[in-house]
Design an enzyme around this catalytic site. Sequence first.
Site, short mmCIF file in Angstrom:
data_model
loop_
_atom_site.label_atom_id
_atom_site.label_comp_id
_atom_site.label_asym_id
_atom_site.label_seq_id
_atom_site.Cartn_x
_atom_site.Cartn_y
_atom_site.Cartn_z
N ASP A 59 63.63 20.22 45.42
CA ASP A 59 62.18 20.05 45.38
C ASP A 59 61.84 18.59 45.67
OD1 ASP A 59 59.69 21.82 43.90
OD2 ASP A 59 59.39 19.66 44.17
N ILE A 60 60.80 18.38 46.45
CA ILE A 60 60.42 17.02 46.86
C ILE A 60 59.82 16.22 45.70
CG2 ILE A 60 58.02 17.45 47.58
CD1 ILE A 60 58.72 15.97 50.21
N GLY A 86 49.70 29.21 39.27
CA GLY A 86 49.88 27.84 39.75
C GLY A 86 50.68 27.74 41.03
N GLN A 87 50.69 28.82 41.84
CA GLN A 87 51.46 28.78 43.09
C GLN A 87 50.76 27.89 44.11
OE1 GLN A 87 51.95 32.64 44.92
NE2 GLN A 87 53.53 31.91 46.33
N HIS A 116 59.07 32.07 46.22
CA HIS A 116 60.19 31.17 45.92
C HIS A 116 60.45 31.15 44.43
CE1 HIS A 116 56.46 28.78 45.73
NE2 HIS A 116 57.03 28.08 44.77
N HIS A 136 61.99 28.49 41.38
CA HIS A 136 62.43 27.16 41.00
C HIS A 136 63.65 27.32 40.09
CE1 HIS A 136 58.44 25.11 41.87
NE2 HIS A 136 58.07 26.38 41.83
#
Length: 129
Positions: free
Chosen positions: A40-41, A104-105, A111, A113
């Site tokens: 994740d960035i 909260g997408q 995907h 996490h």
Amino acid sequence: MSATTGLPPYDDSNIFAKILRGEIPSRRIHEDDHAVAFHDINPQAPVHVLVIPRGRYVSLADFSAQASDAEIAGFWRAVGRVARELGLEGSGYRVLSNMGPEGGQEVPHFHVHIFGGKRLGRMVPATER
Ligand code: AMP
């Protein structure tokens, strides 16, 4: 609206679609026929990895209704494999997926996490509605 999700239909301009097409870079740690995993960035834990199916699915409902058995099996096998290869099985970790506005997408490509590397605290923090 998608018939299976109530969410907008898949948008090919989403950022994970661009990552899949190689149009923007990612720090990939795994890829196979059905799934891609990358860091994740904006990590929320010492380990924060995203696993995405290669197919065009908005949500878990979309994925579970539309994907083939091979895609579904391949995706979840990849999630488990990535967690194991990150060395998280002993210490523990969390797998989480956000769906739609209240979930909260932010990126409308299904995907999960994977969070780890520290004690993660409460599962769902209390928030004002
Ligand atoms: P979600 O809120 O579940 O849709 O999460 C989307 C996640 O994608 C967030 O944790 C972002 O930090 C992450 N993200 C957004 N853009 C990128 C990118 N270019 N590379 C890696 N992760 C990204």
